[in-house]
Design a protein around this motif. Sequence first.
Motif, PDB file in Angstrom:
ATOM      1  N   ASN A 180       0.903  -1.127  -0.010  1.00 58.35           N
ATOM      2  CA  ASN A 180      -0.109  -0.007  -0.127  1.00 58.35           C
ATOM      3  C   ASN A 180       0.933   1.368  -0.082  1.00 58.35           C
ATOM      4  N   ASN A 181       1.127   1.892  -1.167  1.00 55.42           N
ATOM      5  CA  ASN A 181       1.815   3.076  -1.310  1.00 55.42           C
ATOM      6  C   ASN A 181       1.234   4.246  -1.482  1.00 55.42           C
ATOM      7  N   SER A 182      -0.370   4.208  -1.217  1.00 53.32           N
ATOM      8  CA  SER A 182      -0.928   5.237  -1.710  1.00 53.32           C
ATOM      9  C   SER A 182      -2.189   5.141  -0.740  1.00 53.32           C
ATOM     10  N   ASN A 183      -2.852   6.313  -0.400  1.00 51.36           N
ATOM     11  CA  ASN A 183      -4.068   6.497   0.263  1.00 51.36           C
ATOM     12  C   ASN A 183      -5.115   6.741  -0.405  1.00 51.36           C
ATOM     13  N   ARG A 184      -6.300   5.932  -0.523  1.00 53.31           N
ATOM     14  CA  ARG A 184      -7.420   6.531  -1.387  1.00 53.31           C
ATOM     15  C   ARG A 184      -8.547   7.021  -0.591  1.00 53.31           C
ATOM     16  N   LEU A 185      -9.207   7.806  -0.972  1.00 53.24           N
ATOM     17  CA  LEU A 185     -10.645   7.970  -0.146  1.00 53.24           C
ATOM     18  C   LEU A 185     -11.645   8.604  -1.259  1.00 53.24           C
ATOM     19  N   GLN A 186     -12.970   8.180  -1.004  1.00 55.23           N
ATOM     20  CA  GLN A 186     -13.963   8.695  -1.824  1.00 55.23           C
ATOM     21  C   GLN A 186     -15.098   9.670  -1.011  1.00 55.23           C
ATOM     22  N   VAL A 187     -15.472  10.592  -1.942  1.00 60.60           N
ATOM     23  CA  VAL A 187     -16.355  11.495  -1.358  1.00 60.60           C
ATOM     24  C   VAL A 187     -17.307  11.883  -2.417  1.00 60.60           C
ATOM     25  N   VAL A 188     -18.579  11.967  -1.837  1.00 58.91           N
ATOM     26  CA  VAL A 188     -19.741  12.356  -2.735  1.00 58.91           C
ATOM     27  C   VAL A 188     -19.772  14.250  -2.380  1.00 58.91           C
ATOM     28  N   THR A 189     -19.871  14.654  -3.701  1.00 58.50           N
ATOM     29  CA  THR A 189     -20.114  15.942  -3.285  1.00 58.50           C
ATOM     30  C   THR A 189     -21.700  16.099  -4.016  1.00 58.50           C
ATOM     31  N   ASN A 190     -22.343  17.252  -3.731  1.00 61.81           N
ATOM     32  CA  ASN A 190     -23.840  17.652  -4.419  1.00 61.81           C
ATOM     33  C   ASN A 190     -23.938  18.841  -4.846  1.00 61.81           C
ATOM     34  N   SER A 191     -22.737  19.539  -4.932  1.00 57.10           N
ATOM     35  CA  SER A 191     -23.001  21.002  -5.566  1.00 57.10           C
ATOM     36  C   SER A 191     -21.502  21.312  -5.885  1.00 57.10           C
ATOM     37  N   HIS A 195       3.065   8.822 -18.655  1.00 53.02           N
ATOM     38  CA  HIS A 195       4.267   7.981 -18.400  1.00 53.02           C
ATOM     39  C   HIS A 195       5.393   9.154 -18.252  1.00 53.02           C
ATOM     40  N   ILE A 196       5.036  10.371 -18.091  1.00 54.37           N
ATOM     41  CA  ILE A 196       6.226  11.246 -17.594  1.00 54.37           C
ATOM     42  C   ILE A 196       5.894  11.931 -16.482  1.00 54.37           C
ATOM     43  N   LEU A 197       4.688  11.590 -15.940  1.00 58.84           N
ATOM     44  CA  LEU A 197       4.195  12.306 -14.695  1.00 58.84           C
ATOM     45  C   LEU A 197       4.961  11.464 -13.443  1.00 58.84           C
ATOM     46  N   PRO A 198       5.335  12.387 -12.319  1.00 58.90           N
ATOM     47  CA  PRO A 198       5.737  11.723 -11.325  1.00 58.90           C
ATOM     48  C   PRO A 198       4.829  10.713 -10.779  1.00 58.90           C
ATOM     49  N   LYS A 199       5.793   9.515 -10.508  1.00 62.58           N
ATOM     50  CA  LYS A 199       4.950   8.365  -9.960  1.00 62.58           C
ATOM     51  C   LYS A 199       4.220   8.714  -8.767  1.00 62.58           C
ATOM     52  N   LYS A 200       4.728   9.518  -7.804  1.00 64.74           N
ATOM     53  CA  LYS A 200       3.960  10.008  -6.538  1.00 64.74           C
ATOM     54  C   LYS A 200       3.399  10.956  -6.870  1.00 64.74           C
ATOM     55  N   ARG A 201       2.102  11.052  -7.253  1.00 66.47           N
ATOM     56  CA  ARG A 201       1.080  12.202  -7.504  1.00 66.47           C
ATOM     57  C   ARG A 201      -0.131  12.080  -7.033  1.00 66.47           C
ATOM     58  N   TYR A 202      -0.978  13.026  -6.995  1.00 64.07           N
ATOM     59  CA  TYR A 202      -2.391  13.035  -6.452  1.00 64.07           C
ATOM     60  C   TYR A 202      -2.824  12.592  -7.807  1.00 64.07           C
ATOM     61  N   LYS A 203      -4.164  11.499  -7.701  1.00 58.53           N
ATOM     62  CA  LYS A 203      -4.904  11.416  -8.846  1.00 58.53           C
ATOM     63  C   LYS A 203      -6.294  11.541  -8.382  1.00 58.53           C
ATOM     64  N   ILE A 204      -6.937  12.326  -8.972  1.00 57.02           N
ATOM     65  CA  ILE A 204      -8.282  12.585  -8.406  1.00 57.02           C
ATOM     66  C   ILE A 204      -9.530  12.412  -9.896  1.00 57.02           C
ATOM     67  N   ALA A 205     -10.018  11.412  -9.519  1.00 54.23           N
ATOM     68  CA  ALA A 205     -11.118  11.123 -10.546  1.00 54.23           C
ATOM     69  C   ALA A 205     -12.469  11.508 -10.127  1.00 54.23           C
ATOM     70  N   ILE A 206     -13.177  12.199 -10.956  1.00 54.93           N
ATOM     71  CA  ILE A 206     -14.444  12.655 -10.632  1.00 54.93           C
ATOM     72  C   ILE A 206     -15.399  12.059 -11.673  1.00 54.93           C
ATOM     73  N   LYS A 207     -16.448  11.482 -11.021  1.00 52.85           N
ATOM     74  CA  LYS A 207     -17.480  10.902 -11.928  1.00 52.85           C
ATOM     75  C   LYS A 207     -18.601  11.425 -11.401  1.00 52.85           C
ATOM     76  N   PRO A 208     -19.761  11.397 -12.574  1.00 50.45           N
ATOM     77  CA  PRO A 208     -20.996  12.012 -12.278  1.00 50.45           C
ATOM     78  C   PRO A 208     -21.637  11.036 -11.314  1.00 50.45           C
ATOM     79  N   GLY A 209     -22.770  11.529 -10.356  1.00 51.73           N
ATOM     80  CA  GLY A 209     -23.156  10.500  -9.589  1.00 51.73           C
ATOM     81  C   GLY A 209     -24.593  10.152 -10.057  1.00 51.73           C
TER      82      GLY A 209
END
Length: 146
Positions: free
Chosen positions: A2-13, A117-131
């Motif tokens: 485990n070399n990263s921490n993942r968390l999930q949040v739902v936003t409504n606005s 492929h050129i982004l630092p391996k240690k980076r924030y990854k933020i995925a946003i999906k419609p709810g």
Amino acid sequence: MNNSNRLQVVTNSTQETQAVGRKIGEMLRSGDCVELIGDLGAGKTVFVKGLAQGIKSKDEVSSPSFALKNIYRGRLELQHLDLYRLDEPGLMIDEIQEALSQPETAVVIEWGVSAAHILPKKRYKIAIKPGQVEDSRTIIVEVPAV
Ligand code: ADP
Ligand code: MG
């Protein structure tokens, strides 16, 4: 491993998504890279508005689709790139590498998949999906472990 921490949040606005961005922005340090993943209209640029608030920038955030990149100045500099519709990142690779090498600078990239492929391996990854309902989004935040 485990070399990263993942968390999930739902936003409504829009405001709630911006607030999540602000929290991450407050954590940003120079050299950090944030990759934003999500379809058109997901809320990536809204999230960047929050990032800019989080670095205490008063500069106006807009989509850099046609400007290659925007720069917001706060307690550090945030360079905002958008590779939308760039199948062949070409010149943008140089642009990204240059941005990543600047002192006192963090970098945020929309549609960065073609340059992953050129982004630092240690980076924030933020995925946003419609709810399920209008104006709701699921945001998955992956924070690199220190
Ligand atoms: P992207 O950069 O991913 O293409 P934008 O951030 O430009 O998307 O646009 C997102 C749009 O969705 C904005 O018009 C925003 O007001 C709207 N929106 C509605 N609900 C949300 C939400 N929960 N989070 C973010 N944006 C939302
Ligand atoms: Mg955008």
